[in-house]
Design a protein around this motif. Structure first.
Motif, short mmCIF file in Angstrom:
data_model
loop_
_atom_site.label_atom_id
_atom_site.label_comp_id
_atom_site.label_asym_id
_atom_site.label_seq_id
_atom_site.Cartn_x
_atom_site.Cartn_y
_atom_site.Cartn_z
N SER A 1 -10.46 -5.42 -6.16
CA SER A 1 -11.33 -6.11 -5.24
C SER A 1 -10.71 -5.66 -3.84
O SER A 1 -9.84 -4.79 -3.81
CB SER A 1 -11.38 -7.61 -5.35
OG SER A 1 -10.15 -8.04 -4.95
N ASP A 2 -11.42 -6.28 -2.80
CA ASP A 2 -11.04 -5.92 -1.31
C ASP A 2 -9.75 -6.57 -1.11
O ASP A 2 -8.90 -6.25 -0.29
CB ASP A 2 -12.19 -6.47 -0.58
CG ASP A 2 -13.39 -5.86 -0.44
OD1 ASP A 2 -13.35 -4.47 -0.86
OD2 ASP A 2 -14.27 -6.54 -0.15
N LYS A 3 -9.35 -7.44 -1.99
CA LYS A 3 -7.94 -8.21 -1.89
C LYS A 3 -6.96 -7.80 -2.68
O LYS A 3 -5.51 -8.09 -2.44
CB LYS A 3 -8.09 -9.71 -2.00
CG LYS A 3 -9.19 -10.29 -0.95
CD LYS A 3 -9.21 -11.83 -1.08
CE LYS A 3 -10.27 -12.43 -0.08
NZ LYS A 3 -10.47 -13.75 -0.03
N GLU B 1 -3.62 -9.93 -0.66
CA GLU B 1 -4.30 -10.24 0.58
C GLU B 1 -3.33 -10.10 1.67
O GLU B 1 -3.62 -9.57 2.79
CB GLU B 1 -5.14 -11.33 0.65
CG GLU B 1 -5.76 -11.82 1.56
CD GLU B 1 -6.91 -13.09 1.60
OE1 GLU B 1 -7.51 -13.23 2.51
OE2 GLU B 1 -6.58 -13.83 0.50
N HIS C 1 -8.29 -0.34 -8.04
CA HIS C 1 -8.96 -1.15 -7.17
C HIS C 1 -9.80 -2.13 -7.75
O HIS C 1 -10.84 -1.95 -8.59
CB HIS C 1 -10.12 -0.19 -6.52
CG HIS C 1 -10.62 -1.32 -5.60
ND1 HIS C 1 -11.94 -1.56 -5.58
CD2 HIS C 1 -10.54 -1.78 -4.25
CE1 HIS C 1 -12.55 -2.33 -4.70
NE2 HIS C 1 -11.57 -2.45 -3.79
#
Length: 369
Positions: A99-101, A128, A97
């Protein structure tokens, strides 16, 4: 605005078992851990895994690479005295993981319970707007049953398929699939549709390369399949899966072979198999997210053979070394690391103690020469 779609991706290894069942429950669940990509589209109330449907075919689990078996064979538990919760002999099962993207999943699949010749390397790179799914070295000596990688299995009539020179574009009720090359097959009976990539009987080194688009963007799908794709696949073999998202300056790697060198990459070599995501930052520095997956603990063929001593055994740390092309000052927010710069060879050596398949973040800033 993107739809609210959540993904789970499942594999198995020397330390994580394949599936659970009983005499009456999940009797056909052998392939649940063979790379399943499960999605939940909460907004539109769709999901990829629908075993409640009478006609659900357990050979065609989305994302999984499987042999298409008759029910009597699929339900056969003769390969293991426990009948389920089987392990493999491969330690490579990683999740990173960044980042969120940006995230990734990768594992080396090996069935040591039912067909020891059945293997595959499988990775999913999460960006993303889309997921990139790569498979390589898919092989089995079993000539009786065809081998496939399933795209989707739908119980809605809202599906489509389009063939073009570069590959295929398909849709299920929630997602779009862009398949680069390969032999895509669909079969429909009423509202039940199965879409899959065919690898044939007894494949020796089959591959696949496809994208899952979260918002059915056909323009993006065509671009991803074209020669103008922002994605470059640098390695897709038994040594590594490495891809670069050129416009975002992100490189993701699943390095299966620690003996292999990649001089053209910033991460040129490692001393133990691992996965990483490298993201270029605005100030010309880099963020390197790493997962080294080997637990270094006792494993057995299946859970029934594990003793209490096996279960409580502690994982062992390992001094993981990464060789970086160029000279960098490196910091790690989680723990102390060792960094050595070789100005003559223009290389940076990073040593970090890794354990339990944890994720680590390394921040690389160019050093003064």
């Amino acid at each position: 605005m993107l739809k609210t779609v959540f993904f789970n991706i499942k594999g198995f290894s020397r330390y994580i078992w394949d599936f659970e069942s009983s005499a009456t429950e999940n009797t056909k669940g052998r392939y649940l851990g063979y790379g399943q990509i499960e999605y939940f589209d909460f907004k539109n109330r769709h999901k990829s895994f629908n075993p409640q449907e009478t006609d659900f075919d357990w050979n065609y689990i989305p994302g999984a690479t499987t042999k298409v078996l008759p029910d009597r064979v699929l339900q056969d538990k003769g390969g293991s005295s426990s009948g389920h919760r089987n392990f493999s002999d491969e330690t490579f099962l990683t999740g990173v993981h960044a980042s969120d993207k940006n995230a990734m999943f990768s594992f080396r699949m090996h069935d040591i319970t039912y067909d020891q010749s059945f293997r595959a390397n499988k990775s999913v790179f999460v960006f993303e707007d889309f997921l990139l799914c790569l498979g390589s070295d898919i092989q089995t000596k079993d000539k009786r049953y065809p081998t496939v990688t399933t795209l989707f299995q739908s119980f809605s009539r809202n599906t489509s398929e389009e063939r073009m020179p570069e590959g295929y574009i398909l849709t299920d009720p929630s997602l779009m699939y862009a398949v680069k090359g390969g032999a895509v097959r669909t079969s429909s009976e009423g509202s039940h549709t199965r879409a899959y990539i065919e690898h044939g009987n007894a494949p020796e080194a089959a591959k696949y390369h496809y994208y899952i688009l979260k918002n059915k963007n056909k323009v993006l799908a065509r671009q991803l399949l074209s020669n103008e794709s922002p994605i470059e696949v640098i390695a897709q073999d038994n040594d590594a899966h490495i891809v670069t998202y050129k416009t975002k300056e992100i490189t993701c790697g699943a390095l299966f072979n620690a003996q292999k060198k990649y001089e053209g990459q910033l991460v040129s070599q490692v001393n133990i198999p691992l996965s990483y995501i490298l993201e270029k930052q605005k100030d010309n520095s880099f963020k390197l997210s790493v997962c080294e997956p080997d637990m270094r603990r006792i494993s057995r063929a299946h859970m029934g053979l594990l003793t209490e001593e096996d279960v409580i055994q502690q994982e062992k740390p390992y001094d993981t070394q990464l060789t970086i092309n160029g000279l960098y000052n490196v910091e790690c927010p989680q723990k102390t690391i060792k960094v050595s710069l070789d100005k003559e060879k223009d290389k940076t050596y990073i040593t970090i103690s890794t354990i339990r398949g944890e994720n680590y973040t390394l921040l690389l800033h160019q050093a003064d020469h």
